[in-house]
Design an enzyme around this catalytic site. Structure first.
Site, PDB file in Angstrom:
ATOM      1  N   ILE A 186     -66.456 -25.146 -44.681  1.00 30.34           N
ATOM      2  CA  ILE A 186     -67.748 -25.469 -44.077  1.00 30.34           C
ATOM      3  C   ILE A 186     -67.624 -26.094 -42.692  1.00 30.34           C
ATOM      4  O   ILE A 186     -68.571 -26.066 -41.910  1.00 30.34           O
ATOM      5  CB  ILE A 186     -68.554 -26.413 -45.008  1.00 30.34           C
ATOM      6  CG1 ILE A 186     -69.998 -26.586 -44.528  1.00 30.34           C
ATOM      7  CG2 ILE A 186     -67.855 -27.756 -45.149  1.00 30.34           C
ATOM      8  CD1 ILE A 186     -70.822 -25.342 -44.536  1.00 30.34           C
ATOM      9  N   TYR A 187     -66.476 -26.659 -42.340  1.00 27.13           N
ATOM     10  CA  TYR A 187     -66.351 -27.399 -41.085  1.00 27.13           C
ATOM     11  C   TYR A 187     -66.587 -26.489 -39.879  1.00 27.13           C
ATOM     12  O   TYR A 187     -65.834 -25.532 -39.662  1.00 27.13           O
ATOM     13  CB  TYR A 187     -64.987 -28.065 -40.965  1.00 27.13           C
ATOM     14  CG  TYR A 187     -64.710 -29.149 -41.978  1.00 27.13           C
ATOM     15  CD1 TYR A 187     -65.739 -29.763 -42.702  1.00 27.13           C
ATOM     16  CD2 TYR A 187     -63.414 -29.580 -42.226  1.00 27.13           C
ATOM     17  CE1 TYR A 187     -65.478 -30.754 -43.625  1.00 27.13           C
ATOM     18  CE2 TYR A 187     -63.145 -30.584 -43.143  1.00 27.13           C
ATOM     19  CZ  TYR A 187     -64.181 -31.167 -43.843  1.00 27.13           C
ATOM     20  OH  TYR A 187     -63.917 -32.157 -44.760  1.00 27.13           O
ATOM     21  N   SER A 188     -67.623 -26.822 -39.132  1.00 28.67           N
ATOM     22  CA  SER A 188     -68.038 -26.022 -37.971  1.00 28.67           C
ATOM     23  C   SER A 188     -68.130 -24.547 -38.334  1.00 28.67           C
ATOM     24  O   SER A 188     -67.772 -23.664 -37.549  1.00 28.67           O
ATOM     25  CB  SER A 188     -67.088 -26.241 -36.782  1.00 28.67           C
ATOM     26  OG  SER A 188     -67.245 -27.542 -36.259  1.00 28.67           O
ATOM     27  N   HIS A 189     -68.618 -24.292 -39.550  1.00 27.66           N
ATOM     28  CA  HIS A 189     -68.849 -22.928 -40.035  1.00 27.66           C
ATOM     29  C   HIS A 189     -67.594 -22.051 -39.944  1.00 27.66           C
ATOM     30  O   HIS A 189     -67.674 -20.861 -39.647  1.00 27.66           O
ATOM     31  CB  HIS A 189     -69.989 -22.272 -39.260  1.00 27.66           C
ATOM     32  CG  HIS A 189     -71.261 -23.070 -39.274  1.00 27.66           C
ATOM     33  ND1 HIS A 189     -71.692 -23.762 -40.387  1.00 27.66           N
ATOM     34  CD2 HIS A 189     -72.195 -23.300 -38.308  1.00 27.66           C
ATOM     35  CE1 HIS A 189     -72.836 -24.377 -40.119  1.00 27.66           C
ATOM     36  NE2 HIS A 189     -73.157 -24.123 -38.869  1.00 27.66           N
ATOM     37  N   GLY A 190     -66.435 -22.649 -40.206  1.00 27.35           N
ATOM     38  CA  GLY A 190     -65.192 -21.883 -40.229  1.00 27.35           C
ATOM     39  C   GLY A 190     -64.316 -22.061 -39.018  1.00 27.35           C
ATOM     40  O   GLY A 190     -63.130 -21.685 -39.040  1.00 27.35           O
TER      41      GLY A 190
END
Length: 336
Positions: free
Chosen positions: A60-64
């Site tokens: 999920i971090y910065s959408h990948g």
């Protein structure tokens, strides 16, 4: 650098883990304070130079972006067989069906997407980011077991849940001869010690590795006042929800950390980390560095041995806090 076995395994990890939540495109809309690839690579290279071999990210971090940056930098600068990479599953930026949670479908899809972004054949530690009230835990544990048996993960871990949930998952894994969790990534620092009530004793009894997140309380334990105007302090709503409600009482703890830091000629961050590192089951606090010089200072905390009376002095003002991290059924939000 010191190394320790990851709980009841033969895996060697550095006593500092580099957390990469701050790596990514600020324009992704998730973390406006995130740093781009070039800066991320500098931090990772410094970590490797200091002997850090343990790296933590999430789908999920910065959408990948975080996974992509970490994988690219490690491929350029490290020997894959020497480093330990952890990523997570549960959250999703999408509210569409089957994109989030811990169903078999979601887990099997998300591990493949994470490996593609990391450009790796496997991760060393695959962590469930939260407890999923909408999926039977039997389904989740069997799917995780199959991920391990398929060679896509070496070990599995858990994060931020109630101790009864963690023990239930372990019991089900044991009953079916499935892969058990070897680590717990929980919320633990001098300003939030609710995990000491049940989760920490459970982990000690079962020899589960503890890898605390937010060891510096989102920066609140690094300075004597909370009026800093950093980009993160002004935009990180999660950090505000974690700590600002208890500011009146917690400031006494911060004051004492500052006093102890002066006594040892150390930084407040080093004292806060040293407090964590002296706990038996804490293997590696997760340090979310976005600048290379943050890491060298953190590693120096390994040399700091706090006296028992100083530990007691910092702990004494603590008052019970509202629970933060573990989900209830009401806030089982897949998109946070």
């Amino acid at each position: 650098m010191d190394y320790r076995k990851l709980g009841n395994t033969g895996l060697d990890v550095s006593r500092i883990c580099l957390g990469t939540m701050g790596f990514g495109r600020p324009e992704s809309g998730m973390f406006p304070w995130a740093v781009d690839y070039d800066q991320s690579e500098k931090v990772i290279k410094e970590a490797l130079k200091l002997g850090i071999n343990f790296f933590d990210t999430a789908n999920i971090y910065s959408h990948g972006d975080s996974e992509e940056y970490l994988g690219k930098a490690l491929k350029k600068n490290a020997n894959r067989d020497e480093v330990v990479v952890a990523t997570k599953v549960f959250f999703s930026p999408s509210d569409k069906p089957n994109q989030a949670g811990l169903s078999r479908k979601a887990i099997m899809s998300q591990i493949d997407q994470s490996l593609k972004r990391l450009d790796m054949d496997y991760v060393d530690l695959y962590i469930i980011h939260r407890w999923d009230y909408n999926t039977p835990i039997e389904e989740t544990m069997e799917a995780l077991h199959d991920v391990v048996k398929a060679g896509k993960a070496r070990y599995i871990g858990a994060s931020a849940m109630y101790s009864w949930q963690f023990e239930k998952a372990q019991a089900i894994a044991k009953e079916h001869n499935w892969t058990p969790f070897v680590s717990m990534q929980n919320h633990l620092n001098l300003l939030y010690r609710e995990e000491e009530r049940e989760m920490m004793p459970l982990c000690e009894d079962q020899n589960i590795a503890v890898t605390p997140y937010s060891p510096l309380a989102s920066g609140h334990l690094t300075r004597p006042t909370w009026n800093s105007k950093t980009k993160r302090s002004q935009t990180d709503k999660v950090a505000v929800s974690k700590y600002d409600q208890a500011e009146t009482n917690d400031m006494e703890i911060v004051k004492r950390v500052h006093e102890v830091a002066k006594k040892y000629d150390a930084t407040m961050a080093q004292v806060a980390l040293a407090w964590l590192l002296q706990k038996k089951q804490v293997v590696a606090p997760i340090i979310g560095a976005t600048k290379p010089d943050h890491l060298a200072s953190s590693v120096d905390a390994l040399k700091l041995n706090l006296a028992a009376d100083d530990i007691a002095y910092m702990e004494e003002p603590y008052q019970p806090h509202a629970l933060v991290g573990a989900f209830t059924k009401k806030n089982n939000d897949f998109t946070r």
